[in-house]
Design a protein around this motif. Sequence first.
Motif, PDB file in Angstrom:
ATOM      1  N   ARG A  30      47.362  43.378  34.778  1.00  0.00           N
ATOM      2  CA  ARG A  30      46.053  43.594  34.181  1.00  0.00           C
ATOM      3  C   ARG A  30      46.045  44.750  33.175  1.00  0.00           C
ATOM      4  NH1 ARG A  30      40.925  44.063  38.137  1.00  0.00           N
ATOM      5  NH2 ARG A  30      41.700  41.977  38.647  1.00  0.00           N
ATOM      6  N   HIS A  31      46.864  45.782  33.394  1.00  0.00           N
ATOM      7  CA  HIS A  31      46.764  47.006  32.597  1.00  0.00           C
ATOM      8  C   HIS A  31      48.027  47.242  31.763  1.00  0.00           C
ATOM      9  CE1 HIS A  31      43.015  48.146  34.531  1.00  0.00           C
ATOM     10  NE2 HIS A  31      43.571  47.873  35.705  1.00  0.00           N
ATOM     11  N   ASP A  32      47.924  48.171  30.820  1.00  0.00           N
ATOM     12  CA  ASP A  32      49.030  48.516  29.939  1.00  0.00           C
ATOM     13  C   ASP A  32      50.210  49.054  30.751  1.00  0.00           C
ATOM     14  OD1 ASP A  32      50.290  51.044  28.240  1.00  0.00           O
ATOM     15  OD2 ASP A  32      49.979  49.239  27.046  1.00  0.00           O
ATOM     16  N   PRO A  76      50.661  38.104  28.363  1.00  0.00           N
ATOM     17  CA  PRO A  76      49.286  37.672  28.633  1.00  0.00           C
ATOM     18  C   PRO A  76      48.713  38.464  29.804  1.00  0.00           C
ATOM     19  CG  PRO A  76      50.760  35.784  28.414  1.00  0.00           C
ATOM     20  CD  PRO A  76      51.629  37.000  28.465  1.00  0.00           C
ATOM     21  N   ARG A  77      47.507  38.952  29.673  1.00  0.00           N
ATOM     22  CA  ARG A  77      46.901  39.796  30.687  1.00  0.00           C
ATOM     23  C   ARG A  77      45.979  39.007  31.602  1.00  0.00           C
ATOM     24  NH1 ARG A  77      50.114  43.491  31.861  1.00  0.00           N
ATOM     25  NH2 ARG A  77      51.067  44.389  30.005  1.00  0.00           N
ATOM     26  N   ALA A  78      46.000  39.380  32.875  1.00  0.00           N
ATOM     27  CA  ALA A  78      45.102  38.748  33.839  1.00  0.00           C
ATOM     28  C   ALA A  78      43.669  39.165  33.531  1.00  0.00           C
ATOM     29  CB  ALA A  78      45.477  39.179  35.257  1.00  0.00           C
ATOM     30  N   PRO A  79      42.708  38.286  33.747  1.00  0.00           N
ATOM     31  CA  PRO A  79      41.314  38.639  33.478  1.00  0.00           C
ATOM     32  C   PRO A  79      40.833  39.731  34.419  1.00  0.00           C
ATOM     33  CG  PRO A  79      41.459  36.546  34.645  1.00  0.00           C
ATOM     34  CD  PRO A  79      42.859  36.908  34.255  1.00  0.00           C
ATOM     35  N   LYS A  80      39.837  40.486  33.978  1.00  0.00           N
ATOM     36  CA  LYS A  80      39.254  41.533  34.817  1.00  0.00           C
ATOM     37  C   LYS A  80      38.289  40.892  35.786  1.00  0.00           C
ATOM     38  CE  LYS A  80      39.861  45.318  31.547  1.00  0.00           C
ATOM     39  NZ  LYS A  80      39.232  46.425  30.778  1.00  0.00           N
ATOM     40  N   GLU A  81      38.789  40.624  36.956  1.00  0.00           N
ATOM     41  CA  GLU A  81      38.032  39.966  38.012  1.00  0.00           C
ATOM     42  C   GLU A  81      38.233  40.753  39.301  1.00  0.00           C
ATOM     43  OE1 GLU A  81      39.838  36.130  38.063  1.00  0.00           O
ATOM     44  OE2 GLU A  81      41.807  36.896  38.620  1.00  0.00           O
ATOM     45  N   PRO A  82      37.513  40.451  40.356  1.00  0.00           N
ATOM     46  CA  PRO A  82      37.746  41.158  41.618  1.00  0.00           C
ATOM     47  C   PRO A  82      39.212  41.094  42.039  1.00  0.00           C
ATOM     48  CG  PRO A  82      35.760  39.843  41.749  1.00  0.00           C
ATOM     49  CD  PRO A  82      36.410  39.495  40.441  1.00  0.00           C
ATOM     50  N   SER A  89      40.565  40.747  44.865  1.00  0.00           N
ATOM     51  CA  SER A  89      40.855  39.645  45.789  1.00  0.00           C
ATOM     52  C   SER A  89      41.072  38.340  45.032  1.00  0.00           C
ATOM     53  CB  SER A  89      39.713  39.488  46.794  1.00  0.00           C
ATOM     54  OG  SER A  89      38.478  39.226  46.121  1.00  0.00           O
ATOM     55  N   GLN A  90      40.286  38.113  43.963  1.00  0.00           N
ATOM     56  CA  GLN A  90      40.455  36.910  43.167  1.00  0.00           C
ATOM     57  C   GLN A  90      41.781  36.939  42.414  1.00  0.00           C
ATOM     58  OE1 GLN A  90      38.646  34.155  43.102  1.00  0.00           O
ATOM     59  NE2 GLN A  90      40.130  33.274  41.649  1.00  0.00           N
ATOM     60  N   SER A  91      42.159  38.110  41.933  1.00  0.00           N
ATOM     61  CA  SER A  91      43.420  38.241  41.212  1.00  0.00           C
ATOM     62  C   SER A  91      44.604  37.988  42.146  1.00  0.00           C
ATOM     63  CB  SER A  91      43.514  39.640  40.597  1.00  0.00           C
ATOM     64  OG  SER A  91      44.250  39.635  39.418  1.00  0.00           O
ATOM     65  N   LEU A  92      44.499  38.510  43.363  1.00  0.00           N
ATOM     66  CA  LEU A  92      45.553  38.245  44.348  1.00  0.00           C
ATOM     67  C   LEU A  92      45.625  36.762  44.675  1.00  0.00           C
ATOM     68  CD1 LEU A  92      45.002  41.240  46.816  1.00  0.00           C
ATOM     69  CD2 LEU A  92      46.979  40.884  45.323  1.00  0.00           C
TER      70      LEU A  92
END
Length: 411
Positions: free
Chosen positions: A84-86, A209-215, A217-220
């Motif tokens: 998600r982050h740099d 490609p970056r993962a969206p900024k979501e909760p 738990s959703q990212s996991l």
Amino acid sequence: MRTTPALDQPELVAAPPPPVRRDRMVQVYLLAVIVSEAGDTVFAIGLAWTAVHLFSPGLAGFVLGVEMLPQAVCTLFGGVIADRHDTRRVMILGELARVVVLGVAATCWQLGLHAGAVLFAVAICFGTVSGLSGPAARTLVRQLVDSDDLVTVSGWAQTGSRLARLLGAPLGAVVIQWGFGFSMVADALTFLAVLIVLRLVVQTRYRLPRAPKEPVSQSLRSGWDYIRGSEVARVFLLGLAALNVFVTPVMSVGVALRVSQSHWGSGWLGVSEATFAIGAIVGSVAGTRWQGDYLPRRSFQLLVLQGIGLSAVGLPSRVGLVLGMTLVGVTAGQASVWLSGSFQRIIAPSHLGRVSSVSNLGDLVLTPATTPIFGLLVGASSVVVTTTCFGLAMSALCAVFAINPQIRRLR
């Protein structure tokens, strides 16, 4: 010679990288990492020496192993952070945190504060930082070099890492004579060197490609869904996890029991470790030099031979021990270069951090669980029977992965 492409590919955002053998930025970064790993070895020697002299054997073992608990707890969250982050920013913060922790701990140590509290605090803080920033570090090379050079860079990194540990051990034995505070300061200086290189030298060339900024738990859940939905990723992860399950118990317990029960003297423990290290360096150099197509399949084929080496380690023969450790070292060095480079190319870049964290979690959980099983089997039978069982299981499992249709197709 390209592997099966992922759906989302890194985007070139800077000038194309030069040929990797003339890529000074990558070489300086790898050199800094190798120096840091030598510093880690100096610190580990100092920590082990201090713990066994301050505490009972049981408590000393707890101090040496407590770092794995926060690392295991945090590593999945570290995978989310990595995707998600740099990456450079996460790594710089991680290196800075290590410098601060060691600086504060060394100061407290010199002031005579409670030694046990200092050791526990350092171990817990290091485990937390490693869990949160480690997955990001494992994605950085993917952002620096072309995919065709990932195996080569992996080979350089692993060869350097093994040399760092080989040379860092005697250095650590010298530094600890001055006190554990000096071991911490030495390690802190190497982390500072990596931080400076990351800040002033390293510039990413590819944007993942970056993962969206979501909760979180959703990212996991998204990471697990990717692993479940990608048979290639799933088989590859299972294959990687299985390797340490069989190798680590033999290396950590089996060798010591064989030397002890045969009354060869503790010097043979050093001989076995040196034999493995030299074999692994030779294997890493060979893996870097000779690559080609279908590396995952060839890696698992090579690791079938490693099972034979594991079996030989338990033989009541010095020659068997040396030959077995040599075979384990060479095959481990060569296969790990091919597998780690292939892993970077095979896993979708948008999920590389999370998948890396799952792989790391497998190592942190499975390996400690199988080591006591090895010891129980030795108690119920013998060293040679147990190493043979682990070696044959290793060979059989790797043969299964080598003929798996998903692995066979990966180029």
